[in-house]
Design an enzyme around this catalytic site. Structure first.
Site, PDB file in Angstrom:
ATOM      1  N   TYR A 129      37.107  25.602  -2.395  1.00 35.74           N
ATOM      2  CA  TYR A 129      35.687  25.484  -2.036  1.00 35.74           C
ATOM      3  C   TYR A 129      35.114  26.720  -1.327  1.00 35.74           C
ATOM      4  O   TYR A 129      33.921  26.742  -1.015  1.00 35.74           O
ATOM      5  CB  TYR A 129      35.479  24.241  -1.163  1.00 35.74           C
ATOM      6  CG  TYR A 129      35.852  22.965  -1.886  1.00 35.74           C
ATOM      7  CD1 TYR A 129      35.087  22.513  -2.961  1.00 35.74           C
ATOM      8  CD2 TYR A 129      36.981  22.225  -1.523  1.00 35.74           C
ATOM      9  CE1 TYR A 129      35.428  21.360  -3.652  1.00 35.74           C
ATOM     10  CE2 TYR A 129      37.331  21.071  -2.206  1.00 35.74           C
ATOM     11  CZ  TYR A 129      36.550  20.645  -3.264  1.00 35.74           C
ATOM     12  OH  TYR A 129      36.889  19.503  -3.962  1.00 35.74           O
ATOM     13  N   ASN A 150      25.100  16.819  -4.297  1.00 34.32           N
ATOM     14  CA  ASN A 150      26.546  16.987  -4.496  1.00 34.32           C
ATOM     15  C   ASN A 150      27.184  15.688  -4.032  1.00 34.32           C
ATOM     16  O   ASN A 150      27.390  15.482  -2.826  1.00 34.32           O
ATOM     17  CB  ASN A 150      27.102  18.176  -3.712  1.00 34.32           C
ATOM     18  CG  ASN A 150      28.570  18.424  -4.048  1.00 34.32           C
ATOM     19  OD1 ASN A 150      29.239  17.539  -4.602  1.00 34.32           O
ATOM     20  ND2 ASN A 150      29.075  19.594  -3.727  1.00 34.32           N
ATOM     21  N   PRO A 195      30.850  12.906   0.864  1.00 35.85           N
ATOM     22  CA  PRO A 195      31.961  12.962   1.806  1.00 35.85           C
ATOM     23  C   PRO A 195      32.805  14.231   1.742  1.00 35.85           C
ATOM     24  O   PRO A 195      33.042  14.774   0.673  1.00 35.85           O
ATOM     25  CB  PRO A 195      32.814  11.740   1.417  1.00 35.85           C
ATOM     26  CG  PRO A 195      32.393  11.369   0.047  1.00 35.85           C
ATOM     27  CD  PRO A 195      30.956  11.777  -0.074  1.00 35.85           C
ATOM     28  N   ASN A 196      33.227  14.642   2.913  1.00 36.37           N
ATOM     29  CA  ASN A 196      34.124  15.791   3.140  1.00 36.37           C
ATOM     30  C   ASN A 196      33.439  17.148   3.017  1.00 36.37           C
ATOM     31  O   ASN A 196      34.036  18.168   3.339  1.00 36.37           O
ATOM     32  CB  ASN A 196      35.359  15.733   2.216  1.00 36.37           C
ATOM     33  CG  ASN A 196      36.199  14.506   2.496  1.00 36.37           C
ATOM     34  OD1 ASN A 196      36.671  14.319   3.604  1.00 36.37           O
ATOM     35  ND2 ASN A 196      36.367  13.629   1.509  1.00 36.37           N
ATOM     36  N   ARG A 213      38.103  23.165   4.740  1.00 38.42           N
ATOM     37  CA  ARG A 213      38.618  22.291   3.677  1.00 38.42           C
ATOM     38  C   ARG A 213      39.010  23.105   2.440  1.00 38.42           C
ATOM     39  O   ARG A 213      38.153  23.700   1.782  1.00 38.42           O
ATOM     40  CB  ARG A 213      37.516  21.305   3.282  1.00 38.42           C
ATOM     41  CG  ARG A 213      37.892  20.420   2.127  1.00 38.42           C
ATOM     42  CD  ARG A 213      36.689  19.690   1.567  1.00 38.42           C
ATOM     43  NE  ARG A 213      37.112  18.775   0.529  1.00 38.42           N
ATOM     44  CZ  ARG A 213      36.304  18.198  -0.345  1.00 38.42           C
ATOM     45  NH1 ARG A 213      35.013  18.418  -0.293  1.00 38.42           N
ATOM     46  NH2 ARG A 213      36.777  17.395  -1.251  1.00 38.42           N
ATOM     47  N   ARG A 224      39.686  20.544 -13.302  1.00 36.54           N
ATOM     48  CA  ARG A 224      40.602  20.092 -12.251  1.00 36.54           C
ATOM     49  C   ARG A 224      41.317  18.801 -12.679  1.00 36.54           C
ATOM     50  O   ARG A 224      41.486  18.562 -13.870  1.00 36.54           O
ATOM     51  CB  ARG A 224      39.821  19.943 -10.944  1.00 36.54           C
ATOM     52  CG  ARG A 224      39.195  21.274 -10.484  1.00 36.54           C
ATOM     53  CD  ARG A 224      38.414  21.128  -9.201  1.00 36.54           C
ATOM     54  NE  ARG A 224      39.295  20.719  -8.099  1.00 36.54           N
ATOM     55  CZ  ARG A 224      38.851  20.218  -6.949  1.00 36.54           C
ATOM     56  NH1 ARG A 224      37.539  20.085  -6.745  1.00 36.54           N
ATOM     57  NH2 ARG A 224      39.693  19.859  -6.002  1.00 36.54           N
ATOM     58  N   ALA A 231      33.323  13.164  -3.871  1.00 32.71           N
ATOM     59  CA  ALA A 231      34.222  12.222  -4.565  1.00 32.71           C
ATOM     60  C   ALA A 231      33.481  10.995  -5.108  1.00 32.71           C
ATOM     61  O   ALA A 231      33.941  10.385  -6.081  1.00 32.71           O
ATOM     62  CB  ALA A 231      35.348  11.792  -3.626  1.00 32.71           C
ATOM     63  N   HIS A 278      28.101  20.700  -8.247  1.00 30.23           N
ATOM     64  CA  HIS A 278      29.451  20.790  -7.678  1.00 30.23           C
ATOM     65  C   HIS A 278      29.772  22.251  -7.392  1.00 30.23           C
ATOM     66  O   HIS A 278      29.390  23.136  -8.173  1.00 30.23           O
ATOM     67  CB  HIS A 278      30.488  20.212  -8.639  1.00 30.23           C
ATOM     68  CG  HIS A 278      30.227  18.776  -8.955  1.00 30.23           C
ATOM     69  ND1 HIS A 278      30.562  17.759  -8.100  1.00 30.23           N
ATOM     70  CD2 HIS A 278      29.599  18.202 -10.002  1.00 30.23           C
ATOM     71  CE1 HIS A 278      30.163  16.613  -8.617  1.00 30.23           C
ATOM     72  NE2 HIS A 278      29.578  16.846  -9.771  1.00 30.23           N
ATOM     73  N   GLU A 315      22.565  17.110 -10.293  1.00 33.62           N
ATOM     74  CA  GLU A 315      23.933  16.926  -9.784  1.00 33.62           C
ATOM     75  C   GLU A 315      24.586  18.298  -9.718  1.00 33.62           C
ATOM     76  O   GLU A 315      24.514  19.058 -10.683  1.00 33.62           O
ATOM     77  CB  GLU A 315      24.726  16.025 -10.741  1.00 33.62           C
ATOM     78  CG  GLU A 315      26.192  15.882 -10.368  1.00 33.62           C
ATOM     79  CD  GLU A 315      27.007  15.164 -11.437  1.00 33.62           C
ATOM     80  OE1 GLU A 315      26.427  14.632 -12.406  1.00 33.62           O
ATOM     81  OE2 GLU A 315      28.246  15.149 -11.297  1.00 33.62           O
TER      82      GLU A 315
HETATM   83  C1  DQA Z   1      33.007  18.481  -5.474  1.00 31.31           C
HETATM   84  C2  DQA Z   1      34.033  18.093  -6.545  1.00 31.31           C
HETATM   85  C3  DQA Z   1      34.543  16.687  -6.315  1.00 31.31           C
HETATM   86  O1  DQA Z   1      35.518  16.364  -7.299  1.00 31.31           O
HETATM   87  C4  DQA Z   1      35.199  16.574  -4.956  1.00 31.31           C
HETATM   88  O2  DQA Z   1      35.590  15.244  -4.709  1.00 31.31           O
HETATM   89  C5  DQA Z   1      34.354  17.102  -3.847  1.00 31.31           C
HETATM   90  C6  DQA Z   1      33.557  18.300  -4.069  1.00 31.31           C
HETATM   91  C7  DQA Z   1      32.548  19.950  -5.601  1.00 31.31           C
HETATM   92  O3  DQA Z   1      31.517  20.278  -5.027  1.00 31.31           O
HETATM   93  O4  DQA Z   1      33.225  20.750  -6.241  1.00 31.31           O
HETATM   94  O5  DQA Z   1      34.380  16.595  -2.734  1.00 31.31           O
HETATM   95  O6  DQA Z   1      31.850  17.653  -5.645  1.00 31.31           O
END
Ligand code: DQA
Length: 150
Positions: A29, A80, A16-17, A24, A113, A83, A106, A104
């Site tokens: 990011y 990825n 998500p997002n 964003r 963070r 959240a 990020h 995995e």
């Molecule tokens: C994320 C890190 C997560 O904590 C966050 O909720 C994201 C992006 C990253 O790619 O840094 O949505 O996965």
């Protein structure tokens, strides 16, 4: 499984997002859009002999379904989980069914963070984790897959 062009198929799955990259929180990011990121993954994949398919969803059940598809087809995954990383046991259970490497990744470094980001419920069932390198996290994961997913 290989695609018609002969490259090893890889799914790059995003939670998500992440579809909102570019607008964003660019300080966290970066400025690249999701479309930029997807194109970059495909290009990197082509250079490495991988047939990369990039997907994004805000829907937990859709992401779980894609992980089932990867498990059923022995397809390596770069994930990825966004959240969902921090609390989705459904996603973890789907990752645990993997039949090929799953990395995995990020963009940011969650360990540096907020406290709630320090937990990954996915990490223990992934092959490994790459975090904190911006878009390079995806490139590094694809490169790692070339040695893992023979
Ligand atoms: C994320 C890190 C997560 O904590 C966050 O909720 C994201 C992006 C990253 O790619 O840094 O949505 O996965």
């Amino acid at each position: 499984m290989t695609d018609l062009a002969g490259g090893r198929r890889v799914l790059v799955l995003n939670g998500p997002n992440l579809g909102r990259l570019g607008s964003r929180e660019p300080d966290v990011y970066g400025a690249m859009t999701f479309a930029d990121l997807a194109a970059d993954c495909e290009k990197t994949g082509a250079e490495l002999g991988l047939a990369v398919e990039v997907r994004q969803t805000d829907d937990e059940s859709e992401l779980v379904g894609w992980l089932h598809e990867a498990a059923d087809t022995k397809t390596p995954v770069v994930l990825n989980p966004a959240a969902f990383t921090h609390y989705s046991y459904a996603l973890r259970d789907a990752c645990a069914q993997r039949t090929a490497p799953l990395i995995e990744i990020h963009i940011s470094n969650p360990a540096a963070r907020e406290e709630f980001r320090h937990t990954s419920v996915v990490a223990a069932v992934a092959t490994g984790t790459i975090a904190g390198f911006g878009a390079d996290s995806y490139r590094l994961a694809l490169r790692a897959l070339t040695t893992l997913a023979q």
